[in-house]
Design a protein around this motif. Structure first.
Motif, PDB file in Angstrom:
ATOM      1  N   ALA A 190      -0.303  10.885   9.368  1.00 23.75           N
ATOM      2  CA  ALA A 190      -0.313  11.862   9.143  1.00 23.75           C
ATOM      3  C   ALA A 190       1.311  12.633  10.011  1.00 23.75           C
ATOM      4  O   ALA A 190       1.402  12.204  10.659  1.00 23.75           O
ATOM      5  CB  ALA A 190      -1.755  12.129  10.045  1.00 23.75           C
ATOM      6  N   TRP A 209      -3.996   3.707   9.056  1.00 19.87           N
ATOM      7  CA  TRP A 209      -2.883   3.406   7.747  1.00 19.87           C
ATOM      8  C   TRP A 209      -2.416   5.261   7.911  1.00 19.87           C
ATOM      9  O   TRP A 209      -1.827   5.765   7.592  1.00 19.87           O
ATOM     10  CB  TRP A 209      -2.313   2.919   6.806  1.00 19.87           C
ATOM     11  CG  TRP A 209      -2.565   1.482   7.058  1.00 19.87           C
ATOM     12  CD1 TRP A 209      -1.840   0.511   7.932  1.00 19.87           C
ATOM     13  CD2 TRP A 209      -2.064   0.408   6.282  1.00 19.87           C
ATOM     14  NE1 TRP A 209      -2.223  -0.930   8.575  1.00 19.87           N
ATOM     15  CE2 TRP A 209      -2.124  -1.140   7.259  1.00 19.87           C
ATOM     16  CE3 TRP A 209      -2.538  -0.220   4.613  1.00 19.87           C
ATOM     17  CZ2 TRP A 209      -2.248  -2.235   6.354  1.00 19.87           C
ATOM     18  CZ3 TRP A 209      -2.834  -0.856   4.189  1.00 19.87           C
ATOM     19  CH2 TRP A 209      -2.417  -1.883   4.914  1.00 19.87           C
ATOM     20  N   MET A 210      -3.698   5.665   6.899  1.00 17.55           N
ATOM     21  CA  MET A 210      -3.827   7.137   6.428  1.00 17.55           C
ATOM     22  C   MET A 210      -4.121   7.855   7.733  1.00 17.55           C
ATOM     23  O   MET A 210      -2.674   8.818   8.015  1.00 17.55           O
ATOM     24  CB  MET A 210      -4.743   7.383   5.865  1.00 17.55           C
ATOM     25  CG  MET A 210      -4.997   7.009   5.064  1.00 17.55           C
ATOM     26  SD  MET A 210      -4.308   7.512   3.336  1.00 17.55           S
ATOM     27  CE  MET A 210      -4.998   8.745   3.357  1.00 17.55           C
ATOM     28  N   ASP A 211      -4.386   7.405   9.083  1.00 14.85           N
ATOM     29  CA  ASP A 211      -4.436   8.250   9.940  1.00 14.85           C
ATOM     30  C   ASP A 211      -2.697   7.805  10.819  1.00 14.85           C
ATOM     31  O   ASP A 211      -1.827   8.852  11.121  1.00 14.85           O
ATOM     32  CB  ASP A 211      -4.642   7.404  11.230  1.00 14.85           C
ATOM     33  CG  ASP A 211      -6.489   8.145  11.266  1.00 14.85           C
ATOM     34  OD1 ASP A 211      -6.854   8.774   9.812  1.00 14.85           O
ATOM     35  OD2 ASP A 211      -6.994   7.123  11.367  1.00 14.85           O
ATOM     36  N   ILE A 248      -6.475   0.897   5.350  1.00 13.68           N
ATOM     37  CA  ILE A 248      -6.143   2.094   5.029  1.00 13.68           C
ATOM     38  C   ILE A 248      -6.832   2.658   5.762  1.00 13.68           C
ATOM     39  O   ILE A 248      -5.197   4.183   5.917  1.00 13.68           O
ATOM     40  CB  ILE A 248      -7.323   1.900   3.570  1.00 13.68           C
ATOM     41  CG1 ILE A 248      -6.647   0.897   2.720  1.00 13.68           C
ATOM     42  CG2 ILE A 248      -6.651   3.504   3.356  1.00 13.68           C
ATOM     43  CD1 ILE A 248      -7.424   0.867   1.379  1.00 13.68           C
ATOM     44  N   HIS A 280       2.585   9.930  -3.279  1.00 12.53           N
ATOM     45  CA  HIS A 280       1.365  10.917  -2.942  1.00 12.53           C
ATOM     46  C   HIS A 280      -0.271   9.886  -3.118  1.00 12.53           C
ATOM     47  O   HIS A 280      -1.415   9.590  -2.578  1.00 12.53           O
ATOM     48  CB  HIS A 280       2.299  12.151  -2.397  1.00 12.53           C
ATOM     49  CG  HIS A 280       0.661  13.098  -1.975  1.00 12.53           C
ATOM     50  ND1 HIS A 280       0.130  12.735  -0.383  1.00 12.53           N
ATOM     51  CD2 HIS A 280      -0.215  13.483  -2.633  1.00 12.53           C
ATOM     52  CE1 HIS A 280      -1.222  13.586  -0.442  1.00 12.53           C
ATOM     53  NE2 HIS A 280      -1.303  13.898  -1.647  1.00 12.53           N
ATOM     54  N   ARG A 330      -1.033   6.531  -3.138  1.00 11.34           N
ATOM     55  CA  ARG A 330      -1.531   5.831  -1.873  1.00 11.34           C
ATOM     56  C   ARG A 330      -2.728   6.545  -2.214  1.00 11.34           C
ATOM     57  O   ARG A 330      -4.169   5.648  -1.287  1.00 11.34           O
ATOM     58  CB  ARG A 330      -0.871   6.593  -0.871  1.00 11.34           C
ATOM     59  CG  ARG A 330       0.021   5.578  -0.109  1.00 11.34           C
ATOM     60  CD  ARG A 330       0.645   6.136   1.269  1.00 11.34           C
ATOM     61  NE  ARG A 330       1.624   7.323   1.186  1.00 11.34           N
ATOM     62  CZ  ARG A 330       2.490   7.994   0.923  1.00 11.34           C
ATOM     63  NH1 ARG A 330       3.593   7.175   0.073  1.00 11.34           N
ATOM     64  NH2 ARG A 330       2.717   9.278   0.870  1.00 11.34           N
ATOM     65  N   SER A 331      -3.649   7.606  -2.572  1.00 12.67           N
ATOM     66  CA  SER A 331      -4.476   8.344  -1.927  1.00 12.67           C
ATOM     67  C   SER A 331      -5.966   8.019  -3.302  1.00 12.67           C
ATOM     68  O   SER A 331      -6.605   7.906  -2.956  1.00 12.67           O
ATOM     69  CB  SER A 331      -5.145   9.780  -1.341  1.00 12.67           C
ATOM     70  OG  SER A 331      -4.197  10.192  -3.125  1.00 12.67           O
ATOM     71  N   TRP A 370       0.989  -1.189   0.067  1.00 15.70           N
ATOM     72  CA  TRP A 370      -0.089  -0.190  -0.490  1.00 15.70           C
ATOM     73  C   TRP A 370       0.935   1.054   0.155  1.00 15.70           C
ATOM     74  O   TRP A 370       0.482   1.683  -0.625  1.00 15.70           O
ATOM     75  CB  TRP A 370      -0.463  -0.125   0.942  1.00 15.70           C
ATOM     76  CG  TRP A 370      -1.950   1.372   0.917  1.00 15.70           C
ATOM     77  CD1 TRP A 370      -3.509   1.040   0.567  1.00 15.70           C
ATOM     78  CD2 TRP A 370      -1.583   2.516   1.977  1.00 15.70           C
ATOM     79  NE1 TRP A 370      -3.456   2.186   0.972  1.00 15.70           N
ATOM     80  CE2 TRP A 370      -2.640   2.633   2.201  1.00 15.70           C
ATOM     81  CE3 TRP A 370      -0.553   2.794   2.796  1.00 15.70           C
ATOM     82  CZ2 TRP A 370      -3.078   4.783   2.405  1.00 15.70           C
ATOM     83  CZ3 TRP A 370      -0.668   3.890   3.651  1.00 15.70           C
ATOM     84  CH2 TRP A 370      -1.599   4.895   3.370  1.00 15.70           C
ATOM     85  N   ASP A 371       1.946   1.306   0.803  1.00 19.04           N
ATOM     86  CA  ASP A 371       3.017   2.171   0.775  1.00 19.04           C
ATOM     87  C   ASP A 371       3.364   3.000  -0.380  1.00 19.04           C
ATOM     88  O   ASP A 371       3.357   4.045  -0.512  1.00 19.04           O
ATOM     89  CB  ASP A 371       3.832   2.437   1.962  1.00 19.04           C
ATOM     90  CG  ASP A 371       3.669   2.238   3.488  1.00 19.04           C
ATOM     91  OD1 ASP A 371       2.493   2.658   3.383  1.00 19.04           O
ATOM     92  OD2 ASP A 371       4.478   2.388   4.203  1.00 19.04           O
TER      93      ASP A 371
END
Length: 914
Positions: free
Chosen positions: A555, A550-552, A547, A676, A679-680, A534-535
């Motif tokens: 941050a 991991w996003m949190d 997900i 970036h 990932r999004s 994912w990274d």
């Protein structure tokens, strides 16, 4: 006469069946069946012989009532022989006895002879009473059933499909014979892993049996067991449990039930209980299933499957893990014959369980759990590690290399492949002829015999002049010391196999080998792999909850953070305790989630600083700085390449061929993207999902040309290929770009080159309508034809006229795995190129950035040429470092220091070659 006196005569009679097939009846034959005092045949009338046949058949029926199938088989043998002597194949009664011989033979464990009897009864009944007569279809049902039992479900399915149609038309959809045929059809589907279809078939069969309420409780119980098994395979254990319990209760109380049906019902309940976490109770039922098969062949596929499940139940009981070795060894016995028919041992799951069992046995003896030296079980462990991998890629490689061989050896190999294809076609024709009533089956049977003789003669010649060809087709030439012979100074071998309990590792370096297993559970390993995939923006099997978490976590750590904690965790699990002194190159043979992950993006320590800072990323102790890597489908690949490909000379081969930049209508775009954005953004679909519907051979074969044309134009691919060609002096006619990048051009010429490069969109199955296989996008034609629809699919790649030292697939997802357990480390695309004739591959694990690809592939090839060329693996390692250390692309939103940019490629093959 007492049974104890008759048994030797019955066994002698059965032995006579196995040793001779003559229909002549001698005086000795008559004496062998003592219950018939008429004795000699000389002077006997036809009426006498039929009376003797009736008495033998009555004896057989009595034996069946007592459950003595062996005695029944011997008596039916004589009943049939007497009838044959009178009728000579002209009366249906003779084939009633032949069918009964099939019934009792399969219960006695004589599966080869059961097949012969059922087949004879079916074919002769077809001639005498027609292909749609109930008796003919009953024999066909038995014939298909024994094909399934001995491991030939594809053959059974091809016979059953037309037979079910005939039965519905002639007898009706609710006739018992039609329902029996449908049940066998479901069993064939199960063996072919078409589980959902099988479940639907079994549910229909059971519903019909209950609706008709014929009083056949045994048949309903057998159907319930089959339905329970299908539900269990789909993890619907609670739904399966009442069906399995009902089947076991009913079949255990009845006489005359087939032992295979009893075993199947017990195994179904055991499988359900195992899925519900009740391993101890499951063990009881698996042992009952094995006991029910007493007297059947040790190599019966059903017995092997049950032993495998018994071994799994024992492994799931920590106190009994050391007992799992016996049943698992029985399940994994590598037989060259199963029921008299050659089959390949493809049960990789059994060997993975075996590795756990060996480890449990060694652990019980007090061996070290951290770095367990191979000792008493070393040959078995090594063999199971080898056979834990799917060898289809190996066979593809040797097939391709064999086809490219020159002279007599190459022609013999090509002839063998043509004859093997012909054999498959004849088998299909033979099955179809049988399914249609057998009118032409004899013609195809004879053709198959001639084909087999020709293949054997061909293989004998290959062994004399090209013996290495067969070295690669199996592991007989590979033993525990083989890696020492293959590895050169500075090289190591890392074999990684996910198992039930953990992940098992076998490591060779510096003249020593170590066997260890991870302390982490399989799910902990899987989770770490999903996170790193994912990274870097690779296809993965992450859940929405993961997900969000991991996003949190990421941050405020920069625009392009990386989970160094997980990278260090996986490094510790794989490499801790392994001696890497004087090692600079590692061959990796991995399966499961770790096969989806380039190991160069692991770290042996966590760097200081924010993980999203380019300085932190560049200063990290990346494993790719310390080691170069080559991926191998299995150890056999390296054995063959090192033993038989070193020094091959292709002086007349082209230097370079490049194919890419297809004409597409979408806006010009760049491949890949920043870490970036990846990932999004939307990831490519996982292999598990894209292969869930459709498949090769379905009716959905037409590519949606409008969707294909709407894909983005990739102008950067032309620059990449042009730069590659310049390394080789821009050879004439070496580039196939834009309107020349067509399927027609690719398929119509011989693609022989030192380097063959494709730079275009690479799609997984299902990414556009009609794409039922992975493939490469080329310039779409004005109108699609069978030869050119703008999509070079996996099956088309496999049959290209190709001979390339190195194939570069600078496209998205050409080695994609989805990070799930069992995900393929090499996608179908990579395997197809091996089959077609590639010796080495450079493949990508996730969408490659356009600017990176243009530099990475060019620089890697460039470093392998010139006065001081690097090996392919070292060249890729150096190119990755140069990309990573380039600060010119640093910005507030991206950096090439992130492994998303520099780590997508893996080298597949012998990385030590230049």
């Amino acid at each position: 006469m007492a049974r104890s006196r008759r048994r030797p005569f019955l066994l002698a009679a059965i032995l006579g069946i196995m040793l001779a097939s003559s229909s002549d009846i001698s005086a000795q034959d008559a004496d062998s069946y003592e219950p018939h005092p008429q004795g000699q045949f000389a002077g006997m009338t036809g009426h006498d012989m039929l009376a003797a046949s009736d008495r033998a058949a009555a004896d057989a029926r009595d034996a069946v009532e007592k459950g003595d199938w062996l005695e029944a088989y011997g008596s039916y043998h004589w009943a049939q022989r007497f009838r044959h002597y009178v009728y000579q194949g002209t009366h249906p009664d003779e084939f009633d006895m032949e069918h009964a011989l099939g019934e009792t033979a399969i219960q006695s464990g004589f599966f080869v002879y059961a097949k012969r009897h059922y087949e004879s009864a079916f074919q002769n009944r077809t001639k005498l009473i027609g292909p749609s007569h109930p008796d003919t279809l009953v024999s066909l049902t038995g014939y298909a059933g024994v094909l399934i039992e001995i491991g030939l479900p594809d053959h059974a399915l091809s016979i059953l499909a037309p037979a079910v149609g005939r039965a519905k038309d002639a007898l009706g959809p609710d006739h018992p014979v039609t329902i029996d045929l449908l049940q066998q059809y479901g069993r064939a589907l199960m063996q072919l892993n078409r589980v959902y279809e099988a479940e639907q078939t079994f549910a229909l069969v059971l519903a019909e049996r209950e609706r008709l309420d014929t009083g056949n409780e045994i048949a309903r119980a057998i159907s319930a067991a089959d339905l329970a098994n299908a539900l269990a395979v789909r993890n619907r254990y609670n739904a399966a449990k009442p069906y399995a319990e009902r089947a076991v209760k009913t079949l255990a109380e009845k006489y005359g039930v087939r032992r295979t049906d009893v075993a199947r019902s017990q195994a179904s309940l055991g499988t359900v209980l195992l899925g519900l976490g009740e391993a101890e109770s499951a063990e009881v039922h698996f042992r009952s299933a094995i006991a029910a098969l007493d007297g059947t062949g040790a190599d019966l596929p059903l017995r092997k499957r049950i032993n495998q499940r018994l071994g799994l139940a024992l492994l799931r009981q920590p106190a009994k893990r050391d007992l799992a070795l016996g049943p698992l060894q029985a399940a994994a016995t590598d037989q060259s014959q199963i029921g008299g028919f050659k089959r390949e041992n493809g049960n990789h799951a059994v060997h993975r369980l075996l590795i756990d069992a060996y480890y449990a046995k060694a652990d019980e003896a007090g061996s070290s759990m951290d770095a367990l030296e191979l000792a008493d079980h070393s040959p078995g462990v090594f063999r199971s590690m080898l056979q834990s991998f799917d060898n289809s890629a190996d066979r593809a490689i040797v097939s391709a290399i064999g086809r490219s061989a020159s002279g007599a050896s190459g022609e013999l190999v090509r002839t063998r492949e043509r004859m093997l294809i012909e054999r498959e076609e004849l088998q299909a024709e033979h099955a179809a002829a049988q399914g249609d009533g057998g009118a032409e089956s004899e013609k195809f049977r004879i053709a198959l015999i001639h084909n087999g003789d020709a293949i054997r003669r061909n293989e004998d010649r290959i062994r004399k002049i090209f013996p290495e060809y067969f070295d690669f087709l199996g592991s007989k030439t590979i033993d525990i010391d083989t890696p020492y012979e293959l590895l050169r100074p500075g090289e190591a071998l890392l074999m990684v196999v996910p198992t039930e309990i953990s992940t098992q590792i076998l490591y060779y370096a510096n003249g020593h080998h170590v066997w260890k297993r991870t302390s982490a559970t399989p799910e902990e390993i899987n989770s770490a792999v999903r996170r790193l995939l994912w990274d870097v923006g690779a296809p993965n099997n992450a859940s929405p909850a993961e997900i969000v978490s991991w996003m949190d976590e990421m941050a405020n750590k920069g625009a392009y953070p990386y989970s160094f904690a997980q990278a260090k965790f996986l490094y510790d699990q794989l490499f801790s305790g392994l001696n890497r002194d004087d090692v600079d190159h590692v061959f990796v043979v991995a399966d499961g989630p770790l096969a989806s992950l380039p190991l160069g993006l692991l770290v042996d320590e966590i760097p200081q600083g924010r993980t999203g800072d380019p300085k932190t990323l560049r200063s990290a102790s990346w494993l790719s700085n310390q080691l170069s890597f080559s991926v191998l489908p299995s150890l056999q690949t390296l054995f063959f390449l090192r033993k038989h490909r070193a020094g091959d000379n292709h002086a007349t081969r082209n230097k370079f061929i490049g194919i890419g930049d297809p004409i597409l209508d979408g806006d010009a775009n760049t491949r890949g993207g920043s870490a970036h954005r990846r990932r999004s953004g939307n990831h490519a679909p996982s292999l598990r999902n894209v292969f869930r519907t459709g498949g090769i051979g379905t009716d959905e074969t037409k590519i949606a040309l409008d969707e294909l044309r709407s894909l983005a134009r990739l102008p950067g691919t032309a620059e990449e290929l042009t730069n590659l060609s310049q390394i080789f002096g821009s050879p004439d006619n070496s580039l196939y770009l834009s309107d020349r990048a067509t399927e027609t051009n690719v398929k119509s010429r011989r693609l022989d080159a030192d380097v063959l490069a494709f730079a275009t969109h690479g799609l997984l199955a299902g990414e556009i309508n009609g794409a039922i296989e992975p493939g490469l996008v080329l310039t779409p034609p004005a109108a699609a034809t069978s030869n050119d629809d703008g999509y070079l699919a996996m099956s088309e790649i496999a049959f290209l006229d190709l001979d390339a030292e190195w194939v570069i697939l600078s496209a998205c997802n050409t080695a994609a795995g989805d990070g799930s357990s069992g995900a393929a480390g090499l996608s179908g695309l990579a395997r197809a190129f091996f089959f077609a004739g590639a010796e080495n591959l450079l493949v990508s694990h996730w969408p490659v950035r356009d600017a990176v690809a243009a530099r990475m592939t060019v620089r890697t090839v460039e470093l392998t040429t010139g006065k001081s060329p690097l090996t392919r693996a070292s060249a890729l390692q150096q190119a990755m470092k140069e990309i990573r250390d380039d600060p010119s692309r640093d910005s507030a939103a991206d950096s090439w220091a992130h492994p998303n940019a520099w780590a997508p490629f893996s080298l597949v093959g012998d990385g030590s070659a230049k």
